[in-house]
Design a protein around this motif. Structure first.
Motif, PDB file in Angstrom:
ATOM      1  N   GLN A 346      -5.103   8.294  -2.984  1.00  0.00           N
ATOM      2  CA  GLN A 346      -3.654   8.140  -3.127  1.00  0.00           C
ATOM      3  C   GLN A 346      -3.031   7.629  -1.834  1.00  0.00           C
ATOM      4  O   GLN A 346      -2.139   6.766  -1.855  1.00  0.00           O
ATOM      5  CB  GLN A 346      -3.018   9.475  -3.531  1.00  0.00           C
ATOM      6  N   ASN A 347      -3.524   8.137  -0.709  1.00  0.00           N
ATOM      7  CA  ASN A 347      -3.018   7.684   0.593  1.00  0.00           C
ATOM      8  C   ASN A 347      -3.355   6.215   0.841  1.00  0.00           C
ATOM      9  O   ASN A 347      -2.545   5.460   1.382  1.00  0.00           O
ATOM     10  CB  ASN A 347      -3.588   8.546   1.716  1.00  0.00           C
ATOM     11  N   VAL A 348      -4.567   5.808   0.436  1.00  0.00           N
ATOM     12  CA  VAL A 348      -4.965   4.405   0.589  1.00  0.00           C
ATOM     13  C   VAL A 348      -4.060   3.505  -0.246  1.00  0.00           C
ATOM     14  O   VAL A 348      -3.559   2.477   0.234  1.00  0.00           O
ATOM     15  CB  VAL A 348      -6.450   4.197   0.194  1.00  0.00           C
ATOM     16  N   VAL A 349      -3.836   3.891  -1.511  1.00  0.00           N
ATOM     17  CA  VAL A 349      -2.975   3.105  -2.400  1.00  0.00           C
ATOM     18  C   VAL A 349      -1.563   3.020  -1.826  1.00  0.00           C
ATOM     19  O   VAL A 349      -0.925   1.953  -1.820  1.00  0.00           O
ATOM     20  CB  VAL A 349      -2.943   3.707  -3.816  1.00  0.00           C
ATOM     21  N   GLN A 350      -1.076   4.143  -1.326  1.00  0.00           N
ATOM     22  CA  GLN A 350       0.266   4.183  -0.742  1.00  0.00           C
ATOM     23  C   GLN A 350       0.379   3.235   0.444  1.00  0.00           C
ATOM     24  O   GLN A 350       1.378   2.509   0.586  1.00  0.00           O
ATOM     25  CB  GLN A 350       0.584   5.616  -0.306  1.00  0.00           C
ATOM     26  N   GLU A 351      -0.665   3.202   1.305  1.00  0.00           N
ATOM     27  CA  GLU A 351      -0.645   2.320   2.471  1.00  0.00           C
ATOM     28  C   GLU A 351      -0.751   0.850   2.061  1.00  0.00           C
ATOM     29  O   GLU A 351      -0.166  -0.021   2.707  1.00  0.00           O
ATOM     30  CB  GLU A 351      -1.778   2.685   3.435  1.00  0.00           C
ATOM     31  N   VAL A 352      -1.490   0.568   0.986  1.00  0.00           N
ATOM     32  CA  VAL A 352      -1.577  -0.810   0.483  1.00  0.00           C
ATOM     33  C   VAL A 352      -0.213  -1.270  -0.022  1.00  0.00           C
ATOM     34  O   VAL A 352       0.243  -2.383   0.283  1.00  0.00           O
ATOM     35  CB  VAL A 352      -2.640  -0.937  -0.634  1.00  0.00           C
ATOM     36  N   VAL A 353       0.452  -0.412  -0.797  1.00  0.00           N
ATOM     37  CA  VAL A 353       1.782  -0.744  -1.325  1.00  0.00           C
ATOM     38  C   VAL A 353       2.765  -0.962  -0.169  1.00  0.00           C
ATOM     39  O   VAL A 353       3.539  -1.936  -0.153  1.00  0.00           O
ATOM     40  CB  VAL A 353       2.298   0.373  -2.259  1.00  0.00           C
ATOM     41  N   LYS A 354       2.717  -0.073   0.812  1.00  0.00           N
ATOM     42  CA  LYS A 354       3.606  -0.176   1.973  1.00  0.00           C
ATOM     43  C   LYS A 354       3.325  -1.449   2.754  1.00  0.00           C
ATOM     44  O   LYS A 354       4.238  -2.162   3.177  1.00  0.00           O
ATOM     45  CB  LYS A 354       3.401   1.050   2.874  1.00  0.00           C
ATOM     46  N   ARG A 355       2.043  -1.753   2.931  1.00  0.00           N
ATOM     47  CA  ARG A 355       1.643  -2.960   3.654  1.00  0.00           C
ATOM     48  C   ARG A 355       2.128  -4.215   2.927  1.00  0.00           C
ATOM     49  O   ARG A 355       2.631  -5.155   3.542  1.00  0.00           O
ATOM     50  CB  ARG A 355       0.115  -2.976   3.807  1.00  0.00           C
ATOM     51  N   ASN A 356       2.001  -4.233   1.601  1.00  0.00           N
ATOM     52  CA  ASN A 356       2.434  -5.400   0.827  1.00  0.00           C
ATOM     53  C   ASN A 356       3.954  -5.567   0.828  1.00  0.00           C
ATOM     54  O   ASN A 356       4.464  -6.681   0.731  1.00  0.00           O
ATOM     55  CB  ASN A 356       1.912  -5.311  -0.602  1.00  0.00           C
ATOM     56  N   ASP A 357       4.682  -4.455   0.955  1.00  0.00           N
ATOM     57  CA  ASP A 357       6.145  -4.514   1.010  1.00  0.00           C
ATOM     58  C   ASP A 357       6.643  -4.976   2.375  1.00  0.00           C
ATOM     59  O   ASP A 357       7.630  -5.698   2.485  1.00  0.00           O
ATOM     60  CB  ASP A 357       6.754  -3.145   0.694  1.00  0.00           C
ATOM     61  N   ASP A 358       5.947  -4.530   3.432  1.00  0.00           N
ATOM     62  CA  ASP A 358       6.439  -4.737   4.795  1.00  0.00           C
ATOM     63  C   ASP A 358       5.911  -5.991   5.473  1.00  0.00           C
ATOM     64  O   ASP A 358       6.543  -6.514   6.397  1.00  0.00           O
ATOM     65  CB  ASP A 358       6.088  -3.528   5.675  1.00  0.00           C
ATOM     66  N   LEU A 359       4.730  -6.467   5.066  1.00  0.00           N
ATOM     67  CA  LEU A 359       4.078  -7.566   5.777  1.00  0.00           C
ATOM     68  C   LEU A 359       3.820  -8.748   4.853  1.00  0.00           C
ATOM     69  O   LEU A 359       3.635  -8.566   3.643  1.00  0.00           O
ATOM     70  CB  LEU A 359       2.742  -7.092   6.383  1.00  0.00           C
ATOM     71  N   PRO A 360       3.760  -9.967   5.412  1.00  0.00           N
ATOM     72  CA  PRO A 360       3.409 -11.133   4.598  1.00  0.00           C
ATOM     73  C   PRO A 360       1.947 -11.076   4.196  1.00  0.00           C
ATOM     74  O   PRO A 360       1.155 -10.337   4.803  1.00  0.00           O
ATOM     75  CB  PRO A 360       3.670 -12.317   5.538  1.00  0.00           C
ATOM     76  N   PRO A 361       1.548 -11.832   3.166  1.00  0.00           N
ATOM     77  CA  PRO A 361       0.138 -11.815   2.749  1.00  0.00           C
ATOM     78  C   PRO A 361      -0.791 -12.185   3.892  1.00  0.00           C
ATOM     79  O   PRO A 361      -0.477 -13.039   4.713  1.00  0.00           O
ATOM     80  CB  PRO A 361       0.098 -12.886   1.638  1.00  0.00           C
ATOM     81  N   THR A 362      -1.941 -11.509   3.954  1.00  0.00           N
ATOM     82  CA  THR A 362      -2.928 -11.808   4.984  1.00  0.00           C
ATOM     83  C   THR A 362      -3.514 -13.187   4.739  1.00  0.00           C
ATOM     84  O   THR A 362      -3.738 -13.588   3.609  1.00  0.00           O
ATOM     85  CB  THR A 362      -4.068 -10.768   4.964  1.00  0.00           C
ATOM     86  N   GLU A 363      -3.760 -13.901   5.819  1.00  0.00           N
ATOM     87  CA  GLU A 363      -4.395 -15.204   5.708  1.00  0.00           C
ATOM     88  C   GLU A 363      -5.811 -15.108   6.257  1.00  0.00           C
ATOM     89  O   GLU A 363      -6.062 -14.357   7.205  1.00  0.00           O
ATOM     90  CB  GLU A 363      -3.606 -16.258   6.485  1.00  0.00           C
TER      91      GLU A 363
END
Length: 378
Positions: A346-363
């Protein structure tokens, strides 16, 4: 002879900054000039990071001062490189795998910390939560994912997708799996150099029919080497999870693993650190905790590095046994182990969601001559 600062500055007007049209004084490259009798110190900043540019700058300054001011001057040149903030040469647009929403790398600086076990249990827990999940076993030299999913005896089938032959991943427990272990004999050593291993990984990524996935977990090999760079060059990785035990030896390597992802030329977000084998609780003494490898080492490391701490997992015999028989421990319903893996997932999923909201897609990174190599940035 006593040197004059004005004479030094006038002499430096005859030198052009490497890669720029203006002379050193006009461009503002010369930051400071200090004279003491026949000694002079020149502080200069250039934007060209190459060793040749630095050397040429130093030689030109020595030569012009000796020629124009005083041939026996004792000169010290301090050259600082101030590269552009976002050098485009290091980054290209990533090549996404159609249908895959998030790619999460599971890494560890050190071997033997339970990274593959954590990957397998994260995968089955995500599947239980209703996500579509795949696992790519990128540990070319020591693949263990097929054993942990009880699919070691199976082989991927070939399927025709839009006129092209693709590998169909092996599936068990709702998780799609691909590994080099499917293509080698159990007693066969994989003796490959880096380019061969990278080519095999690319085939398992782009020549496979993964279908629609919410998460593709990459089980990386230990360390910070060629396989890691090859994957980050090939794929736009959403983020990385680092696994470590509380032991100081493991923490030192985990710190390097985090530093690799955070390196400017790589720049993959670190979702957090998981502490495995955090403590031992014997079955006959369920209220006792024995901190065999140290206490909360990975937790403190996460705090020191300012990355999320995703949770801790106990050292339990049944986790090892479950992995060995090919049924991940997270499938043991109604147990503390299931709850522990659910919390971390759940923590991993939460951090992924947060990362996708806060940061541009990884290149995906572009490996230039030395980009991504730790020895370059001092």
């Amino acid at each position: 002879m006593k040197l004059d600062k004005k004479d030094i500055l006038k002499a430096l007007e005859n030198i052009t900054v490497p890669g720029e049209g203006q002379n050193m004084i006009e461009s503002g490259a010369v930051k400071n000039v200090i004279t003491f009798g026949d000694e002079v110190i020149v502080d200069i900043t250039i934007k060209n990071p190459s060793l040749q540019a630095k050397k040429r700058t130093e030689v030109d300054i020595l030569k012009i001062i000796h020629e124009k001011v005083y041939e026996k001057a004792k000169i010290t040149v301090n050259v600082k490189v101030e590269a552009p903030e976002n050098p485009k040469v290091n980054v290209i647009k990533g090549k996404p795998v159609p249908g895959i929403q998030n790619i999460v790398a599971i890494a560890s600086g050190k071997g033997g910390v339970g990274k593959s076990t954590v990957t397998a249990n994260l995968a089955v827990t995500l599947a239980k939560m209703g996500f579509k999940v795949g696992v790519l076993d990128a540990d070319i030299y020591g693949p263990s994912i097929p054993i942990m999913f009880d699919v070691a005896a199976k082989k991927p089938l070939a399927v025709n997708i839009e006129g092209k032959s693709k590998m169909k991943p092996v599936e068990n427990y709702g998780v799609k799996v691909l590994s080099i272990g499917f293509f080698t004999q159990p007693d066969q050593a994989v003796v490959w150099r880096g380019p061969m291993a990278a080519k095999a990984l690319n085939q398992m990524i782009f020549d496979a029919h993964w279908g629609e996935l919410d998460f593709l977990l990459l089980d990386l090999p230990p360390g910070t080497g060629d396989i890691h760079l090859s994957l980050m060059q090939s794929l736009p990785i959403t983020g990385a999870v680092v696994v470590s035990t509380p032991q100081n030896v493991a923490l030192a390597d985990a710190k390097k693993g985090v530093a690799m992802f955070q390196q400017e030329s790589i720049n993959v977000p670190v979702l957090g650190i998981i502490e495995n084998m955090a403590y031992f609780t014997p079955a006959e003494l369920p209220d006792n905790k024995y901190f065999i490898f140290g206490k909360e080492g990975a937790k403190h490391l996460a705090e020191d590095l300012n990355v999320p701490f995703l949770g801790e997992l106990p050292l339990v015999q049944s986790i090892r046994e479950a992995g060995d028989i090919g049924r991940p421990a997270a499938l043991q319903t109604g147990t503390p182990l299931e709850q522990a893996f659910e919390k971390i997932t759940q923590n991993v999923v939460q951090e992924v969601v947060k990362r996708n909201d806060d940061l541009p897609p990884t290149e995906a990174i572009k490996i230039t001559t030395m980009a991504g190599c730790a020895a370059v940035k001092k």
